[in-house]
Design a protein around this motif. Sequence first.
Motif, PDB file in Angstrom:
ATOM      1  N   THR A  45       0.945  -1.115  -0.076  1.00 15.70           N
ATOM      2  CA  THR A  45      -0.024  -0.058   0.061  1.00 15.70           C
ATOM      3  C   THR A  45       0.816   1.515  -0.038  1.00 15.70           C
ATOM      4  O   THR A  45       0.651   2.134  -0.796  1.00 15.70           O
ATOM      5  CB  THR A  45      -0.769  -0.131   1.218  1.00 15.70           C
ATOM      6  N   LEU A  46       1.868   1.349   1.064  1.00 16.39           N
ATOM      7  CA  LEU A  46       2.884   2.573   0.880  1.00 16.39           C
ATOM      8  C   LEU A  46       3.436   2.632  -0.296  1.00 16.39           C
ATOM      9  O   LEU A  46       3.631   3.646  -0.834  1.00 16.39           O
ATOM     10  CB  LEU A  46       3.959   2.239   1.977  1.00 16.39           C
ATOM     11  N   LYS A  47       3.875   1.576  -0.819  1.00 18.95           N
ATOM     12  CA  LYS A  47       4.707   1.533  -2.356  1.00 18.95           C
ATOM     13  C   LYS A  47       3.731   1.831  -3.415  1.00 18.95           C
ATOM     14  O   LYS A  47       3.910   3.187  -4.190  1.00 18.95           O
ATOM     15  CB  LYS A  47       5.103   0.227  -2.793  1.00 18.95           C
ATOM     16  N   GLN A  50       3.139   5.789  -2.744  1.00 16.90           N
ATOM     17  CA  GLN A  50       4.498   6.700  -3.181  1.00 16.90           C
ATOM     18  C   GLN A  50       4.622   6.767  -4.678  1.00 16.90           C
ATOM     19  O   GLN A  50       4.977   7.703  -5.242  1.00 16.90           O
ATOM     20  CB  GLN A  50       5.623   5.774  -2.680  1.00 16.90           C
ATOM     21  N   GLU A  51       4.209   5.785  -5.564  1.00 20.00           N
ATOM     22  CA  GLU A  51       4.063   5.770  -6.884  1.00 20.00           C
ATOM     23  C   GLU A  51       3.124   6.714  -7.387  1.00 20.00           C
ATOM     24  O   GLU A  51       3.306   7.600  -8.245  1.00 20.00           O
ATOM     25  CB  GLU A  51       3.806   4.470  -7.466  1.00 20.00           C
ATOM     26  N   VAL A  52       1.882   6.768  -6.678  1.00 18.04           N
ATOM     27  CA  VAL A  52       0.982   7.567  -7.279  1.00 18.04           C
ATOM     28  C   VAL A  52       1.374   9.065  -6.937  1.00 18.04           C
ATOM     29  O   VAL A  52       1.109   9.890  -7.762  1.00 18.04           O
ATOM     30  CB  VAL A  52      -0.279   7.363  -6.439  1.00 18.04           C
ATOM     31  N   GLY A  53       2.046   9.441  -5.995  1.00 10.97           N
ATOM     32  CA  GLY A  53       2.499  10.718  -5.351  1.00 10.97           C
ATOM     33  C   GLY A  53       3.592  11.162  -6.323  1.00 10.97           C
ATOM     34  O   GLY A  53       3.703  12.500  -6.784  1.00 10.97           O
ATOM     35  N   CYS A  54       4.095  10.145  -6.959  1.00  8.96           N
ATOM     36  CA  CYS A  54       5.313  10.760  -7.820  1.00  8.96           C
ATOM     37  C   CYS A  54       4.811  10.844  -9.368  1.00  8.96           C
ATOM     38  O   CYS A  54       5.473  11.894 -10.051  1.00  8.96           O
ATOM     39  CB  CYS A  54       6.511   9.529  -8.124  1.00  8.96           C
ATOM     40  N   HIS A  55       3.685  10.478  -9.539  1.00  8.03           N
ATOM     41  CA  HIS A  55       3.109  10.467 -10.692  1.00  8.03           C
ATOM     42  C   HIS A  55       2.290  11.772 -10.863  1.00  8.03           C
ATOM     43  O   HIS A  55       1.929  12.519 -11.841  1.00  8.03           O
ATOM     44  CB  HIS A  55       2.066   9.413 -11.297  1.00  8.03           C
ATOM     45  N   ARG A  56       1.915  12.620  -9.591  1.00  8.96           N
ATOM     46  CA  ARG A  56       1.179  13.627  -9.684  1.00  8.96           C
ATOM     47  C   ARG A  56       1.985  14.840 -10.138  1.00  8.96           C
ATOM     48  O   ARG A  56       1.342  15.938 -10.445  1.00  8.96           O
ATOM     49  CB  ARG A  56       0.495  13.898  -8.198  1.00  8.96           C
TER      50      ARG A  56
END
Length: 57
Positions: A45-47, A50-56
């Motif tokens: 879930t954290l990963k 983190q991936e979604v946050g980087c894509h924003r």
Amino acid sequence: MPTASLPQLSSDRVNPSVSAYNPDQQLKYLHLQAEVEVLIQQLQTLKLRQEVGCHRD
């Protein structure tokens, strides 16, 4: 870039060698196995977050 996935554990799989332990040890093993599964789910879930946050960006 492909990302490495974490191993999937299944609570349906019980190590056959566990039955050789006494019931108290077997219960402790099963509790630890469940705890590991929860921790792996939390890491996944954290990963993903983190991936979604980087894509924003």
